[in-house]
Design a protein around this motif. Structure first.
Motif, PDB file in Angstrom:
ATOM      1  N   ILE A 256       0.821  -1.213   0.000  1.00  0.00           N
ATOM      2  CA  ILE A 256       0.000   0.000   0.000  1.00  0.00           C
ATOM      3  C   ILE A 256       0.854   1.262   0.000  1.00  0.00           C
ATOM      4  N   LEU A 259       0.324   3.927  -2.666  1.00  0.00           N
ATOM      5  CA  LEU A 259      -0.650   5.015  -2.557  1.00  0.00           C
ATOM      6  C   LEU A 259      -0.061   6.276  -1.953  1.00  0.00           C
ATOM      7  N   LEU A 265      -0.306   7.910  -7.716  1.00  0.00           N
ATOM      8  CA  LEU A 265      -1.642   8.445  -7.430  1.00  0.00           C
ATOM      9  C   LEU A 265      -2.199   9.208  -8.627  1.00  0.00           C
ATOM     10  N   CYS A 268      -3.351   6.802 -11.114  1.00  0.00           N
ATOM     11  CA  CYS A 268      -4.606   6.187 -10.682  1.00  0.00           C
ATOM     12  C   CYS A 268      -5.800   7.051 -11.069  1.00  0.00           C
ATOM     13  N   ILE A 392      -4.484  -2.487  -7.619  1.00  0.00           N
ATOM     14  CA  ILE A 392      -5.045  -1.168  -7.294  1.00  0.00           C
ATOM     15  C   ILE A 392      -5.597  -0.494  -8.544  1.00  0.00           C
TER      16      ILE A 392
END
Length: 492
Positions: A256, A259, A265, A268, A392
């Motif tokens: 994680i 992130l 990010l 994403c 993710i």
């Protein structure tokens, strides 16, 4: 994440072979893609039969395919965590068994809700396990030829999209829809066999040679008193750091820490926007053509043209070279940007010929986006964290896929025009294509320290390593402070 596909008995660390057995893994990816995306796109053959048999509305019947797509993407982080924990081969084979069981258990379906659970949830979850893990493993086997391998693997779904619909229709005519689903379950079970080809691989980037603690221990050996103090600091920190314990547990299955990286990010967000606008043309190109007076079969053939372009795009994208200043992430961004631009001009297509040209162009670009996406994830997240990064990313793409169509349908209802949906989808795609180029700014460039950390990640406990480094810095500071006090006392 470091533990991906090590298996229970990892061998000697190696660099990505960029070929060799990796092509057998790509072959497994071809079959997995055919049995997942190919079957999923062909389930629509049962749509009218299910709707009439269960006396349900079109929206309720169409929810089956939406559940498959949503679960496939949303369960990707679970697939990544399981592959990190149990190894890629086991997870791919288990996914094949689960997805096959979803079809076989539909033999006893007495309601549409039963199909939601079996064909929808079980099959989608099995697809997520097998597809996510296989594509992540391909990213670990290849570097220079990664895009070609991804292109070869993903094209299996496009070929199956042509072969399966008439086959499924024949099976349904001969054995009823229940018998056809059982036989489809047998076809999907082939994933379990080809999953055995997904051989675990241990990369050098997975292995951490953590030399710093050893050096600290050696220097602290000069003073037993200082060594005891440092040890006490470590024990106290570990005892009272509940956050660290939680992070260790999560970090043992999925990294994680991705992130917390601005580059990842931002990517994403771009992928979410891509998922939000991606399926707008697929859903509304046919009803828009009907609204302009085009007959049923020519309107439906627009999707066939789109599918042909998809196959050609997936084949051609593997030939793209990689330039140092225009890498796979940049190529992916440019591809998505062009998809958006083409869609923004789609409202101008008001004749069948112009609609067919738009379908061909969009399909060609859409075929190239999937292999480029997998390659871009490996570049941004790192090959040794491919499972976590892919999980993710697919989760966010699935969220966009679920949220986008209802929003575009709402626009259609309030405006009374399909052009509004095309403009909304095109705008999302343009923005999704522009955002990755922001990564070229200096503020988003990885620092040498980041690269070093990426090289020494080990078993998915990247956060634990980061915490250990912080504690080590504290200990070094304490060591320096106490050494200074000893020098002062000696001077006095």
């Amino acid at each position: 994440m470091g533990t991906l596909c090590h298996g229970r008995k990892p061998g000697r660390p190696v660099n990505p072979p960029d070929g060799g057995w990796g092509w057998m893994v790509a072959l497994a990816g071809f079959v997995v893609s055919a049995c997942s995306y190919g079957v999923m796109r062909s389930v629509g053959v049962f749509f009218v039969t299910w709707q009439d048999y269960f006396s349900m509305t079109a929206a309720e019947t169409g929810l089956i395919q939406s559940i498959i797509t949503g679960v496939l993407n949303l369960a990707a982080p679970i697939a990544g965590a399981l592959s990190n924990r149990f190894g890629c081969r086991v997870v791919v084979m288990a996914g094949g068994v689960i997805s096959s069981a979803g079809f076989v258990l539909s033999l006893w379906a007495s309601s549409l809700f039963h199909l939601y659970v079996t064909v929808g949830f079980l099959t989608g979850f099995g697809y997520s396990l097998s597809l996510t893990t296989t594509m992540a493993t391909i990213g670990r086997y290849f570097t220079a030829h990664r895009l070609r391998a991804n292109s070869f693997a993903s094209i299996g779904g496009s070929f199956a999209s042509f072969a399966f619909p008439p086959l499924f229709q024949y099976l349904m005519d001969e054995y009823t829809w229940r018998g056809a689903l059982v036989l489809i379950g047998g076809i999907v079970l082939q994933v379990a066999g080809f999953g055995a080809l997904v051989r675990p691989i241990l990369l050098k980037s997975d292995v951490t040679t953590n030399k710093t603690p050893g050096k600290a221990q050696e220097s602290s050996g000069q003073s037993s008193k200082l060594s005891e103090n440092i040890t006490n600091v470590h024990l106290t920190a570990e005892k009272h750091s509940l956050t660290k314990i939680i992070v260790d547990k999560i970090g043992s299955v999925i990294d994680i820490r991705l992130l917390t990286e601005p580059r990842f990010l931002l990517f994403c967000v771009a992928v979410f926007l891509f998922g939000f606008g991606r399926f707008v043309p697929n859903i509304y190109i046919v009803p828009r053509a009907r609204a302009f007076g085009v007959e049923e079969y020519p309107s439906a053939f627009l999707l066939s043209i789109l599918a042909i372009g998809d196959i050609i795009g997936r084949a051609l994208v593997g030939l793209l070279p990689e330039w140092p200043r225009f890498r796979r992430a940049d190529q992916y961004a440019m591809n998505i940007f062009l998809m958006g631009v083409v869609t923004l001009f789609a409202p101008l297509a008001k004749t069948y010929v112009t609609m067919a040209v738009y379908s061909a162009c969009y399909g060609l670009l859409m075929g190239g986006c999937v292999p480029l996406l997998y390659s871009a994830i490996a570049e941004i997240g790192g090959a040794n964290r491919m499972s976590s990064a892919l999980g993710i990313i697919m989760f966010l793409r699935g969220a966009g896929n679920l949220a986008g169509p209802p929003f575009s349908g709402w626009l259609r209802d309030i405006t009374g025009s399909f052009d509004a949906t095309l403009l909304e989808g095109g705008g999302c795609l343009v923005l999704a294509g522009l955002l990755p180029f922001v990564l070229l700014m200096r503020v988003f460039q990885p620092t040498p320290t980041d690269d070093k950390v990426g090289e020494h990640e080990t078993d998915g406990t990247g956060l634990s390593l980061l915490a250990a480094e912080c504690e080590e810095s504290k200990s070094a500071s304490t060591h320096s402070h106490e050494t200074t006090l000893v020098i002062r006392e000696t001077t006095v």
